[in-house]
Every structure is written in C-alpha cells, then in structure tokens.
Design a protein around this motif. Structure first.
Motif, short mmCIF file in Angstrom:
data_model
loop_
_atom_site.label_atom_id
_atom_site.label_comp_id
_atom_site.label_asym_id
_atom_site.label_seq_id
_atom_site.Cartn_x
_atom_site.Cartn_y
_atom_site.Cartn_z
N ASP A 25 0.86 -1.19 0.00
CA ASP A 25 0.00 0.00 0.00
C ASP A 25 0.89 1.24 0.00
O ASP A 25 1.66 1.45 0.95
CB ASP A 25 -0.91 -0.01 1.24
CG ASP A 25 -1.99 1.06 1.21
OD1 ASP A 25 -1.83 2.04 0.45
OD2 ASP A 25 -2.98 0.93 1.96
N SER A 30 -3.08 -9.46 -4.26
CA SER A 30 -2.92 -8.75 -5.54
C SER A 30 -1.46 -8.51 -5.86
O SER A 30 -1.01 -8.68 -6.99
CB SER A 30 -3.68 -7.42 -5.50
OG SER A 30 -5.07 -7.63 -5.37
N ARG A 53 -4.79 -6.94 -0.69
CA ARG A 53 -3.62 -6.25 -1.24
C ARG A 53 -2.41 -7.18 -1.30
O ARG A 53 -1.64 -7.16 -2.25
CB ARG A 53 -3.30 -5.00 -0.42
CG ARG A 53 -4.25 -3.84 -0.68
CD ARG A 53 -3.94 -2.65 0.21
NE ARG A 53 -4.81 -1.53 -0.12
CZ ARG A 53 -4.56 -0.64 -1.07
NH1 ARG A 53 -3.42 -0.73 -1.78
NH2 ARG A 53 -5.39 0.35 -1.32
N GLU A 63 0.88 -2.33 -5.88
CA GLU A 63 -0.56 -2.36 -5.68
C GLU A 63 -1.29 -2.94 -6.90
O GLU A 63 -2.38 -3.50 -6.78
CB GLU A 63 -1.09 -0.95 -5.44
CG GLU A 63 -0.56 -0.31 -4.16
CD GLU A 63 -1.02 1.13 -4.02
OE1 GLU A 63 -1.46 1.50 -2.92
OE2 GLU A 63 -0.96 1.89 -5.01
N ASP A 113 -9.36 -5.62 3.11
CA ASP A 113 -8.70 -4.94 2.01
C ASP A 113 -7.19 -5.20 2.03
O ASP A 113 -6.58 -5.43 0.97
CB ASP A 113 -8.97 -3.44 2.09
CG ASP A 113 -8.21 -2.65 1.03
OD1 ASP A 113 -8.55 -2.77 -0.17
OD2 ASP A 113 -7.25 -1.93 1.39
#
Length: 413
Positions: free
Chosen positions: A63, A151, A148, A76, A144
């Motif tokens: 992040d 991802s 992350r 990200e 979230d």
C-alpha cells in the motif's frame, strides 16, 4: 549428509541451487512514485552473480499510503509491471531464484512518508517518546489489506519473480496481529492465539488462491518478540504448526521488534558468539514444520557455523544479510572456500556520549544506516566504501529519513 552445496526442492517445485540465502534488507531504492528503477536492478544483478541459492528482496509494501520508510518500493497493481519485470530478469538471467518480501508496516509506518495516522490491529502506539498512536483497523480495512497482499503476489508472478515472502516478523503489521500486546481485538481477528494468527493464515490462503501451484509462498516469522506479555515461542511454534498445514514452501525464522530488537547485530557478545541467534528455536520447531523447509537468519558469519547448521539438520537454509552489503559475492566465497569468515563493520560511539543519549540504540541505527549506504552505492554503480565514517553515515540517514532517523529501525543481519 546434507551440505551447503546441495540443491533444495521446495514443496511448490522450485529448486534452490544451494543452501545459502541472501536474506531481506530494506534497500529504500524506490523512485518518487515508489517504483523500482535501474538502481535496484543493478544491485540485484550484483547479488545474482554472488553464488546464492535464493535472493529475498526487502520490504516491498502492499500500500503506497503505508510506508515503512522513504524509498520503499510498493506494489498495488500492474502500473510498474515493466520495471518489476526488469528487476526479476536481472536475477533470472543468472539462474538465481528470487522472491519478493511483501509487507505492511502498520503502526511502524514512517510518519514523514505517509503524512497521516498509521493503522494497526488496535490503537496501541510504539513505546517511544513522541510516537504516534495508530488508529485501529476496521474489519473492512483488514479484508482490504489481505486482498492487497494477494494482488501484489499475483503481480509478482506476472513480472517473473519466483515467489513471495510474507513479512510476519520485526514488529510490522502481521506481527502486530500475532502479539497480544498489540492486538487487543475481541472480534474474529483477535482475542485468543487462534484468532490472532488468522490474519497471517488468510493472507497465505488468499495468495495461494491467486497464484499458480509452482509459485513459492514463504513466510518470515518471529520466534518471539522478546517483550513481556508479547508473542512467545510457544505461540510461534503453534503458528508454525498451522502454516505447515497450508501451502507454504519455506519458513524463515527471525525475531524481535522495533522496541526490542534482536535482529540488528546489537545482541550481547555471548549471543553473537553462538553465531546463529535463532537456531535453538529452529531446532524446537522442526517437528511442527513437517515437510516445510526452515531457513534461519541472524548472526551466521563462518563457513563452519553455516555448514554445521545444515549438516546437523537444524535448518535447511542459511540466511545472511549484512555481510552481503559489502561483499555481494559472499555466498560464492563461502561455497568455494575462499573465505572462512564473513566480516561486518560495526561503528562505535564515544563512551562519554552515553551520559546524554542511549548509545546502544544510536549505534544500532548508525550501523543499519552504514549498511544501507553500501546498498545505495552498489545500486549507483559504485563499490562499497569500507572507510565510510560515522559523520557521513549520520548525514545520509538524516537526508533519507529526517527527524525519525533516531528511532530504532528495521533490522539487517
């Protein structure tokens, strides 16, 4: 008998050509948008020709809004895919596996880098004067962050890296979830050891669901955080046992936090003499780890010590970090027998300074900065500077990190 020269097949199928790993160091070589550039390629190209069986990158954040220090690289999405691909290629061309260490700083975020209040499992600040109290994460924010990690791992695979390492050590966010000192939640993310480890296990599961079976998923785990009432060795062994039931390919053992560092070379002389700080713990979790290989990082300096640990089965991989900052070919030197001992530089401060400041903490910061300076020199195409002194190191630290320089920093061994 297993030797340092022997290859190691990981459960996912990736084969490490030998048993010496370049462990993670925070390079802080990201560009203005936290992207990798030619400096990180140049550094890893040097290490790729250093004889290592595995290279682990340092502190890639999931992040951009939450950075551990200025210069962190962040992943990200695929916006920097070309640069990430070039970075991976710098080592893959030499036939050396490379995994990306994925991290979130949590309450250890650098306030100069993020410009807002850090986040954490609970609103528990670092035990330092003037430290910012973090904001407790909501359940949606936790989900979230888990996404992350997944991802970022998927992007790493697309870029050509061989795997990722989840940073669950040294007081960063995953560690904060594991410790009862920093995780005081009573929901599904805390309240007892099983729920405190859920954050780490969900990250492992979600990454594995997003990547191919041959992509390595590894974890760097604290043996303990060495704080009263904190994450204990018994709790750590329970985490290892749980990880052994997941699709994990390697567990690296380390220990300590910002508040109680056990990973920055500042340990007592008796601990340093044992060479591997966390080897006793590694022996105690061999059975719990099952078929998952173990790496131990922290204190290894001699060929005899490294060889003994692997030959005795105490660990499967030896991790070294600080020696590689000045001797990029450290693994080759050990494996070929051209060096029996790897050396590190230890800056010292005048004893009289101890009357006004905590010289132990300040010395640790200076030595970490000194090694970071060497990484920056290599990244800029220069040779390491073994004569670099305290003043030049302090100036560089202030330039890179500003007023937060004097706080204890992430460890390199």
């Amino acid at each position: 008998m297993t030797t340092l020269h022997d290859p190691l097949p990981l459960p996912c199928g990736l084969v490490l050509p030998n048993r010496i790993m370049k462990a993670a160091m925070s390079e802080a070589l990201g560009g203005r948008r936290n992207e990798p550039d030619d400096r990180i390629e140049r550094l890893y190209r040097r290490w790729a020709h250093g004889g290592y069986g595995l290279l682990v990158t340092g502190n890639v954040m999931v992040d951009r809004r939450q950075l551990g220090e200025p210069g962190n690289i962040a992943i990200e999405d695929e916006r920097d895919l070309a640069a990430l691909t070039a970075w991976a290629k710098a080592t893959k061309d030499a036939g050396v596996p490379i995994v990306v260490q994925l991290n979130h700083p949590g309450r250890q975020a650098n306030p100069l880098s993020i410009g807002h209040t850090p986040v954490a499992p609970s609103a528990v600040g670092l035990d330092f004067p003037g430290a910012t109290t973090p904001r407790a994460l909501t359940g949606a924010e936790i989900e979230d962050i888990v996404d992350r990690f997944a991802s970022a791992a998927a992007v790493c695979e697309t870029a050509g890296f061989d795997g990722v390492q989840i940073h669950a050590a040294h007081g960063y966010l995953v560690t904060q979830f594991l410790s009862p000192l920093t995780n005081r939640r009573t929901d599904e993310w805390g309240g007892d050891p099983a729920r405190r480890m859920r954050f780490l296990l969900e990250i492992v599961r979600r990454i594995r669901a997003r990547v191919s079976p041959g992509f390595a998923v590894t974890v760097k785990l604290n043996s303990a955080d060495f704080q009263r009432g904190g994450f204990t060795e018994d709790e750590s062994r329970a985490v290892v046992a749980s990880l052994a039931g997941e699709a994990v390919d390697l567990i690296e053992i380390s220990g300590g936090t910002y508040e109680s560092p056990a990973m920055d070379g500042s340990s007592a002389a008796s601990t340093r003499a044992r060479e591997a700080y966390f080897l006793d713990y590694a022996r105690s979790v061999r059975a719990a780890a099952g078929a998952v290989p173990l790496a131990v990082t922290g204190g290894f300096r001699t060929r005899a010590g490294m060889a003994s640990a692997v030959e005795a089965g105490e660990c499967d991989v030896v991790g070294i970090a600080r020696p590689t900052a000045t001797r990029p070919e450290a693994a080759d030197a050990i494996l070929t027998g051209t060096a029996d001992t790897l050396t590190v530089t230890e800056l010292t401060l005048p004893r009289l300074l101890g009357r006004v400041v905590d010289t132990k903490a300040l010395t640790g910061v200076l030595n970490l900065g000194w090694n970071a300076d060497q990484l920056h020199r290599i990244g800029n195409g220069l040779q390491p500077d073994l004569d670099r002194g305290r003043l030049a190191t302090a100036v560089a630290l202030l330039r890179r990190n500003g007023r937060v320089t004097l706080r204890p920093k992430r460890g390199i061994r």
